[in-house]
Design a protein around this motif. Sequence first.
Motif, PDB file in Angstrom:
ATOM      1  N   THR A  29      59.958 -57.719 -45.955  1.00  0.00           N
ATOM      2  CA  THR A  29      60.811 -56.529 -46.016  1.00  0.00           C
ATOM      3  C   THR A  29      60.933 -55.938 -44.615  1.00  0.00           C
ATOM      4  O   THR A  29      60.144 -56.251 -43.722  1.00  0.00           O
ATOM      5  CB  THR A  29      60.207 -55.467 -46.948  1.00  0.00           C
ATOM      6  N   SER A  30      61.911 -55.095 -44.439  1.00  0.00           N
ATOM      7  CA  SER A  30      62.077 -54.465 -43.124  1.00  0.00           C
ATOM      8  C   SER A  30      60.869 -53.588 -42.803  1.00  0.00           C
ATOM      9  O   SER A  30      60.498 -53.436 -41.643  1.00  0.00           O
ATOM     10  CB  SER A  30      63.364 -53.641 -43.083  1.00  0.00           C
ATOM     11  N   ALA A  37      55.957 -53.188 -35.649  1.00  0.00           N
ATOM     12  CA  ALA A  37      56.540 -52.886 -34.338  1.00  0.00           C
ATOM     13  C   ALA A  37      56.167 -51.474 -33.896  1.00  0.00           C
ATOM     14  O   ALA A  37      55.830 -51.245 -32.733  1.00  0.00           O
ATOM     15  CB  ALA A  37      58.057 -53.044 -34.390  1.00  0.00           C
ATOM     16  N   GLN A  38      56.198 -50.528 -34.821  1.00  0.00           N
ATOM     17  CA  GLN A  38      55.825 -49.160 -34.479  1.00  0.00           C
ATOM     18  C   GLN A  38      54.347 -49.078 -34.094  1.00  0.00           C
ATOM     19  O   GLN A  38      53.985 -48.343 -33.181  1.00  0.00           O
ATOM     20  CB  GLN A  38      56.122 -48.219 -35.639  1.00  0.00           C
ATOM     21  N   ASN A  39      53.508 -49.830 -34.777  1.00  0.00           N
ATOM     22  CA  ASN A  39      52.088 -49.851 -34.425  1.00  0.00           C
ATOM     23  C   ASN A  39      51.867 -50.397 -33.025  1.00  0.00           C
ATOM     24  O   ASN A  39      51.039 -49.877 -32.269  1.00  0.00           O
ATOM     25  CB  ASN A  39      51.286 -50.669 -35.442  1.00  0.00           C
ATOM     26  N   ALA A  45      51.686 -46.898 -26.085  1.00  0.00           N
ATOM     27  CA  ALA A  45      51.813 -45.501 -25.657  1.00  0.00           C
ATOM     28  C   ALA A  45      50.446 -44.854 -25.491  1.00  0.00           C
ATOM     29  O   ALA A  45      50.205 -44.135 -24.516  1.00  0.00           O
ATOM     30  CB  ALA A  45      52.651 -44.713 -26.664  1.00  0.00           C
ATOM     31  N   LEU A  46      49.537 -45.120 -26.422  1.00  0.00           N
ATOM     32  CA  LEU A  46      48.193 -44.551 -26.317  1.00  0.00           C
ATOM     33  C   LEU A  46      47.441 -45.113 -25.122  1.00  0.00           C
ATOM     34  O   LEU A  46      46.686 -44.407 -24.465  1.00  0.00           O
ATOM     35  CB  LEU A  46      47.414 -44.786 -27.608  1.00  0.00           C
ATOM     36  N   TRP A  47      47.649 -46.384 -24.821  1.00  0.00           N
ATOM     37  CA  TRP A  47      47.005 -46.983 -23.646  1.00  0.00           C
ATOM     38  C   TRP A  47      47.509 -46.296 -22.378  1.00  0.00           C
ATOM     39  O   TRP A  47      46.710 -45.952 -21.493  1.00  0.00           O
ATOM     40  CB  TRP A  47      47.286 -48.482 -23.594  1.00  0.00           C
ATOM     41  N   LEU A  48      48.821 -46.077 -22.281  1.00  0.00           N
ATOM     42  CA  LEU A  48      49.382 -45.393 -21.114  1.00  0.00           C
ATOM     43  C   LEU A  48      48.865 -43.966 -21.006  1.00  0.00           C
ATOM     44  O   LEU A  48      48.524 -43.492 -19.918  1.00  0.00           O
ATOM     45  CB  LEU A  48      50.915 -45.401 -21.171  1.00  0.00           C
ATOM     46  N   LEU A  49      48.802 -43.278 -22.133  1.00  0.00           N
ATOM     47  CA  LEU A  49      48.293 -41.916 -22.157  1.00  0.00           C
ATOM     48  C   LEU A  49      46.830 -41.879 -21.717  1.00  0.00           C
ATOM     49  O   LEU A  49      46.421 -41.011 -20.947  1.00  0.00           O
ATOM     50  CB  LEU A  49      48.451 -41.321 -23.547  1.00  0.00           C
TER      51      LEU A  49
END
Length: 75
Positions: A29-30, A37-39, A45-49
């Motif tokens: 399913t989508s 993909a969101q995970n 993003a958390l790594w960059l933060l």
Amino acid sequence: VNAYVQMIHESLLGTPAEPYRGEIHKLVTSFDIVDNAQNLLMRQALWLLRQQVQNLLESLRAQAIRHRGSLQMAR
């Protein structure tokens, strides 16, 4: 989503699972794809933060060491 299913189809060529290539779109399913993909995006993003916070802490530490002998106004 279509690109992901197409990639899976192509990766199954020449494998024992090749006869089941047509079943992939029925089982996926989508939500399965978008959620993963969101995970991955959240992880990046958390790594960059985290890197930015570590840089900030190092900068604050350096400032504290540099000014540890400075006089401070008190009440």
